[in-house]
Design a protein around this motif. Structure first.
Motif, PDB file in Angstrom:
ATOM      1  N   THR A   1       0.853  -1.188   0.000  1.00 22.92           N
ATOM      2  CA  THR A   1       0.000   0.000   0.000  1.00 22.92           C
ATOM      3  C   THR A   1       0.886   1.234   0.000  1.00 22.92           C
ATOM      4  O   THR A   1       2.042   1.180   0.411  1.00 22.92           O
TER       5      THR A   1
ATOM      6  N   SER B   1       4.659  -0.438  -8.026  1.00 20.18           N
ATOM      7  CA  SER B   1       4.590   0.178  -6.697  1.00 20.18           C
ATOM      8  C   SER B   1       5.699   1.200  -6.518  1.00 20.18           C
ATOM      9  O   SER B   1       5.483   2.261  -5.904  1.00 20.18           O
TER      10      SER B   1
ATOM     11  N   GLU C   1      -5.704   0.900  -5.631  1.00 17.23           N
ATOM     12  CA  GLU C   1      -4.341   1.174  -5.137  1.00 17.23           C
ATOM     13  C   GLU C   1      -3.303   1.234  -6.247  1.00 17.23           C
ATOM     14  O   GLU C   1      -2.186   1.690  -6.037  1.00 17.23           O
TER      15      GLU C   1
END
Ligand code: SF4
Length: 553
Positions: free
Chosen positions: A3, A282, A207
Motif C-alpha cells: 500500500t 509500486s 491502489e
C-alpha cells in the motif's frame, strides 16, 4: 499487496526541491491533475457516467470528469471537426472538444476470440459510425461515441469478456503481448499466464490506479513487442541453469524525451512475473515524480537512480528477497511483425495481414471473424504494428483465408510500404494533433506502391515509415527507419502548411537506438511521397547486400 507509504519528509527536502514523490512525504497535490485524482478517485467516475451523464447528456458532464477522470475508462473527447492544425496550440481545450468521444477498448496481448471480434465490430456499426482502428498498442479505438450510449457499449463488451477499464489515464494501460504466444516456434516461453494473472490481480484496483502518469507493460516470450520502450517489460530468455523465464527491463518510453529501457540483469520465472510487476509499479506509484507532468514517467526515475539502485529498492523494499541474475534476450535478425503465412508448433498455421496504418471498420472486423471461422479458426490477434493475425488455420484453408482477407483490404503479402507504415490518430480525431496522418499514410502507401514498384521486391525487410500528428510519439516515430513528426512548416512559397520534422535511422532489436532528428530537415505533407522515395532510393543504391536501413543515432 503493498500500500502507499507515508514516511516523514526528510530534512534534505528543505535544500532540494522535491518532485512530489509520495514515499518522501509529498502527499499534498502539486498540480491540478494530482489534485483532481486526490479529490475523487478516477475509478469512481464510472458510476456517474452510468447514473447521471448517460441520462442527462453531454452538457451535464463535470469538466473535471470530462477532461480528466473519463480517461480511466478509455474515453476522450474527440477533436471538433473543421479546426486546422495550425490553431491547435492557440485554442483552449474546451474549444477543441467535440461532443463525441473516442473510446478505447483494452485488449491485453491483442488476444481475441472470433466471437469477441464480432462483438467489437457490431458495437462499431451500432454506436461508432463504423469506426474501429487497430492501434499500435493492440487496442481497438472507436470514434463518434455518444455519452448516452456508453453504458450499453460497456454491457456488450463485458458480456463478451472485454473492458475499457484503464485503457487511458494515469493507470496500468493495456499490456502488450506476443500475438503468437503459445504457438510460435521462436518464443522461449509463453507469457500469457503472467499477463492474465496481472490483469486478474491488479487492473481496476484503486491502489494501482492513481499513478504519477501512464504505466506501459510488455510481456513476451520473444522480442516482438517493442520491449525497449516500455515502463516495464518481461522478455523471454533461456537461463543456463534455471531454464526458460523472463529478462526484466524498466524505464523505457518515447514522447518528447525518448529513453530506451534498462535491463535489471534479473531472471524471473513465469509464476513470479506478477509479483515483480507489482513491485515495479509500486515503486512508480511511491517514488515516481508527481510535481511536473513532463517528468512523471518512470523513465525519469530510472534515469536518476540507474538500474542497479532500482533493482536494489525493488528487492529490499518490495519483494523482500534477491532476484536471480540472468542473461539478456537474443536479438532478432530482422524486426518481427507476424505478417504472412507461418507454421505453428502444432502443425496448423497463422496468417498475418496488413491494413494500412491500422485503419479498419466495424464491418471489416465482423467479416474477418466470419472468414476466420470459415477457415476453422476461433482466435484472432491484433499486433503492436497495427496488423491482424488469424491463428490455428488448417493448411488446407490457408489459401482461401488469405484470399478472403485480401478482399477485405487486409493483405497477407503486402508491399513493403503497406507493411512498414504506421500512423497515429492525427488531425481527424485527436485534439493534440497538428497534422493529418491516417489519410496521409494511405496516400503515401498508394503512391509508393507505384513510384517504387521497381525496387520493392529487392527489399529483404520493409523500410518502416511512422507518422505522428504532433510531438507526442503515439506511432513510435523515434524507432522507425523514417520517423515523421507532424508540425506546421514553411513551404517554398513562404506559406505555413502541414508537414513533418524528419527523424532518420531509428530501430529496435539488434540495433536499438532512436532516429536522428536532422536539423532543418522538414518536409511539407504534399512533398512527402517524393521525399520518402528519394531517401529509399539512396539507401537501396548505396547499401551492402543484406544491410538494414542505416542507423544514424
Ligand atoms: Fe494525437 Fe499526437 Fe498521439 Fe498523434 S501523436 S495520436 S496527434 S497525441
Amino acid at each position: 499487496m503493498t500500500t502507499p507509504r507515508t514516511p516523514a519528509r526528510p530534512a534534505r527536502a528543505k535544500q532540494k526541491r522535491g518532485e512530489g514523490q509520495w514515499a518522501l512525504g509529498y502527499r499534498e497535490p502539486l498540480n491540478p491533475n494530482e489534485r483532481s485524482k486526490k479529490d475523487d478517485h478516477p475509478l469512481n467516475v464510472r458510476a456517474r457516467i452510468e447514473n447521471i451523464y448517460a441520462h442527462r447528456g453531454f452538457d451535464a458532464i463535470d469538466p473535471g470528469d470530462l477532461r480528466g477522470r473519463f480517461r480511466w475508462f478509455g474515453l476522450y473527447t474527440q477533436r471538433k471537426p473543421g479546426i486546422d492544425g495550425g490553431r491547435t496550440a492557440a485554442l483552449e481545450p474546451e474549444e477543441l472538444d467535440d461532443r463525441y468521444f473516442m473510446l478505447r477498448v483494452r485488449i491485453d496481448g491483442g488476444a481475441l476470440t472470433t466471437g469477441q471480434l464480432t462483438v467489437l465490430g457490431e458495437i462499431s456499426q451500432a454506436y461508432a459510425r463504423d469506426t474501429a482502428d487497430i492501434t499500435d498498442r493492440q487496442n481497438i479505438q472507436y470514434h463518434w461515441i455518444r455519452i448516452e450510449d456508453v453504458p450499453a457499449i460497456w454491457a456488450k463488451l463485458e458480456n463478451a469478456g472485454m473492458t475499457t477499464m484503464e485503457a487511458c489515464g494515469d493507470s496500468p494501460r493495456v499490456m502488450l503481448g506476443s500475438p503468437v504466444a503459445g504457438i510460435s516456434a521462436d518464443e522461449v516461453i509463453d507469457g500469457t499466464p503472467a499477463l492474465d494473472e496481472i490483469k486478474r490481480r491488479y487492473i481496476g484496483k484503486p491502489e494501482f490506479a492513481n499513478l504519477p502518469r501512464k504505466f506501459k507493460t510488455a510481456i513476451s516470450g520473444q522480442p516482438d513487442v517493442a520491449h525497449e520502450i516500455h515502463d516495464v517489460a518481461f522478455v523471454g530468455v533461456d537461463h543456463p541453469e534455471h531454464g526458460p523465464g523472463f529478462d526484466v527491463w524498466v524505464g523505457g518510453g518515447l514522447s518528447t524525451n525518448p529513453m530506451l529501457g534498462q535491463r535489471l540483469g534479473a531472471w524471473v520465472p513465469l509464476d513470479e512475473v506478477p509479483d515483480v510487476w507489482e513491485g515495479v509499479i509500486s515503486i512508480f506509484r511511491d517514488y515516481g515524480y508527481r510535481r511536473l507532468r513532463s517528468r512523471a514517467r518512470l523513465k525519469f526515475l530510472v534515469k536518476d537512480w540507474g538500474a542497479e539502485k532500482f533493482r536494489q529498492v525493488l528487492q529490499d523494499e518490495y519483494l523482500k528477497r534477491e532476484l536471480i541474475d540472468g542473461p539478456p534476450p537474443a536479438d532478432p535478425a530482422v524486426p518481427i511483425d507476424h505478417v504472412g503465412v507461418h507454421p505453428q508448433v502444432d502443425g496448423k498455421f497463422y496468417v498475418g495481414a496488413a491494413p494500412i496504418a491500422g485503419r479498419s471498420s466495424g464491418g471489416t472486423l465482423v467479416a474477418v471473424a466470419k472468414a476466420a471461422e470459415r477457415a476453422g479458426s476461433g482466435r484472432v490477434r491484433l499486433t503492436p504494428q497495427q496488423k491482424v493475425v488469424v491463428l490455428d488455420v488448417p493448411e488446407a484453408q490457408v489459401t482461401t483465408l488469405a484470399a478472403e482477407l485480401t478482399e477485405l483490404g487486409l493483405e497477407t503479402k503486402p508491399s513493403p510500404w503497406r507493411r512498414g507504415v504506421m500512423a497515429c490518430t492525427g488531425l481527424e480525431f485527436c485534439k493534440l494533433a497538428i497534422v493529418e496522418t491516417k489519410a496521409r499514410a494511405q496516400q503515401l502507401v498508394a503512391d509508393l506502391e507505384k513510384s517504387l514498384a521497381d525496387i520493392q521486391d529487392g527489399l529483404e525487410t520493409p523500410v518502416t515509415v511512422h507518422l505522428n500528428g504532433c510531438p507526442n510519439s503515439c506511432a513510435r516515430i523515434q524507432t522507425a527507419d523514417i520517423g515523421l513528426k507532424g508540425q506546421i512548416v514553411t513551404d517554398a512559397d513562404g506559406n505555413q502548411v502541414e508537414g513533418f520534422q524528419v527523424h532518420l535511422g531509428g530501430g529496435l532489436g539488434l540495433d536499438a537506438g532512436f532516429g536522428r532528428k536532422l536539423r532543418g530537415h522538414k518536409v511539407t505533407s504534399d512533398e512527402l511521397t517524393g521525399y520518402v522515395e528519394r531517401v529509399v532510393r539512396n539507401y537501396v543504391s548505396g547499401r551492402e547486400p543484406g544491410e538494414r536501413f542505416p542507423q544514424w543515432a
